[in-house]
Write an enzyme that holds these catalytic residues in place. Sequence first.
Site, PDB file in Angstrom:
ATOM      1  CE  LYS A 146      -1.917   2.833   2.379  1.00 26.21           C
ATOM      2  NZ  LYS A 146      -1.540   4.402   2.203  1.00 26.21           N
ATOM      3  CB  CYS A 172      13.292   8.734   8.822  1.00 27.17           C
ATOM      4  SG  CYS A 172      12.227   8.077   7.655  1.00 27.17           S
ATOM      5  CD  GLU A 178      10.127  12.692  11.887  1.00 27.12           C
ATOM      6  OE1 GLU A 178       9.032  12.276  12.056  1.00 27.12           O
ATOM      7  OE2 GLU A 178      11.094  12.109  11.327  1.00 27.12           O
TER       8      GLU A 178
HETATM    9  C1  UN1 Z   1      14.204   7.997   4.844  1.00 29.57           C
HETATM   10  O1  UN1 Z   1      14.846   9.036   5.181  1.00 29.57           O
HETATM   11  O2  UN1 Z   1      13.201   7.921   5.408  1.00 29.57           O
HETATM   12  O3  UN1 Z   1      20.045   7.418   4.279  1.00 29.57           O
HETATM   13  C2  UN1 Z   1      15.305   7.214   4.406  1.00 29.57           C
HETATM   14  C3  UN1 Z   1      19.481   8.044   3.660  1.00 29.57           C
HETATM   15  C4  UN1 Z   1      18.513   7.396   2.477  1.00 29.57           C
HETATM   16  C5  UN1 Z   1      17.434   6.743   2.950  1.00 29.57           C
HETATM   17  C6  UN1 Z   1      16.470   7.474   4.005  1.00 29.57           C
HETATM   18  N1  UN1 Z   1      19.274   6.475   1.914  1.00 29.57           N
HETATM   19  O4  UN1 Z   1      19.237   9.206   3.872  1.00 29.57           O
END
Ligand code: UN1
Length: 500
Positions: free
Chosen positions: A180, A289, A390
Amino acid sequence: MATPARPKVFKNFINGEWIEARSGKAIENRNPANTGELVGMFPASTEEDVNLAIDAAKGAYDKWRLTPAPKRAEILYRAAEILIERKEDYSRDMTREMGKVLAETRGDVQEAIDMTYLMAGEGRRQFGQTTPSELPNKFAMSVRTSVGVAGLICPWNFPMAIPSWKAMPALVTGNTVVIKPAEDTPLSTYNLMQVLSEAGLPRGVMNVVFGDGPEAGAPLLNHKDVGLVSFTGSTEVGRIVSQACAPSFKKCHLEMGGKNIIIVMDDANLDLAVDGAVWGGFGTSGQRCTAASRVAVHKKVYSEFVEKFVARVKALKVGDGLDPSTDMGPCINEQQLKTVMKYVQIGKDETAKLATGGNRLESGAWGRGWFHEPTVFSDCDPKMRIAQEEIFGPVVAVIPFEDFDEALDIANGVQYGLSAAIYTRNVNNAFRAQRDLQTGIVYVNAPTIGAETHLPFGGIKNTGNGHRESGEAALDFYSEWKTVYIDYSDRLQRAQIDNA
Ligand code: UN1
């Protein structure tokens, strides 16, 4: 193989066919840099569609799990080859639906290619153990087995990379899949599915159900025929996912929020640290993230760093990611932009110093999208909300510190634990930092973003729940260990404990 034309009205992919959602309703996929541009209409699926997809995956499971892993992997190899040929088209599609600049969407597709090759290689590995038995004429080993139907719920910030992080290890270990995608970025998963299908993935082995979380994601969590769930998104939703999976003891992988830090020591190469902070903080408009949303700087170099950092941030060109001169694209949608604006107000109210940015960009072409200035707050207290929560947008909090121990306390003083970085030339501090930073990923003299596909990816504290994506570690989530003893003594041999 040339890229086939993408339709304007899309369908779910269930049991090898593109079919309409039962509701007949659709969700618009619009370009966040130009909301007047409709990228496509995608099904607003509901439980009925999800159930059909799960039935298809269940039906395909036995044949797929019994297909030798190297044969499963050959399909992945072919898929990777097709992705390489279509990289440019799929990157453009992705910039149109997600907004990040073309250089980054090329990176996203490349990450999917890397992951697909890596997992194709696992078709001939998936090593278990063979070990001596405590008894004569007895053989002992462990093998990986598939789990069943995998329910994969994906975020919008890495629209092809993250679906590939989840689907490829799931497939190569013999699971069948219902995926999804995020409702903001469905096209990239459509493209990935198209490629896997052309590469020869048998019908039912992977199914795509488009739609939003509550309607099309949630039914995966409760269904008795789904054996595992992998979710990437907010900590708030992750908790709901975890609770929904608990009563039926589904394997559940959660990859959630982050408040990642770059620590700049007084002996750092300051220009390198500035480069890292700009890229880590504002790459993908801060919507990773792993984004470096906090930068802690030693007092001795604080003013010099802030001056250089702010000058570089001011010079970033914000705009449409398809324009090669653009450094930073828009926020993904109106809601995300509003969250950014809300946090800018919170920062001001908390009396952090607004060093640059702070406003929505609305004039001219910017007015057509969800653009926000890259924003830096300096002189932040580590306890401020902008330094704790965040934001998932182009806002960085800069925090001064006195010494290494204080920097570590600041770094570890948040609820999240995904990625952290230290800039220093002192080998002792570098090693202490990699040991004591409470995160799943640590960088020395590099920013908090940039994880490679063959190493474990994930975090601790409120970022994760003990599993990892990427690398061999992903196999641990997508497979179960089976321990096998073969007794060829032709007599009842009791285990050592039963003979004591
Ligand atoms: C994410 O931020 O959700 O290390 C993944 C990184 C990428 C992956 C990020 N290769 O920034």
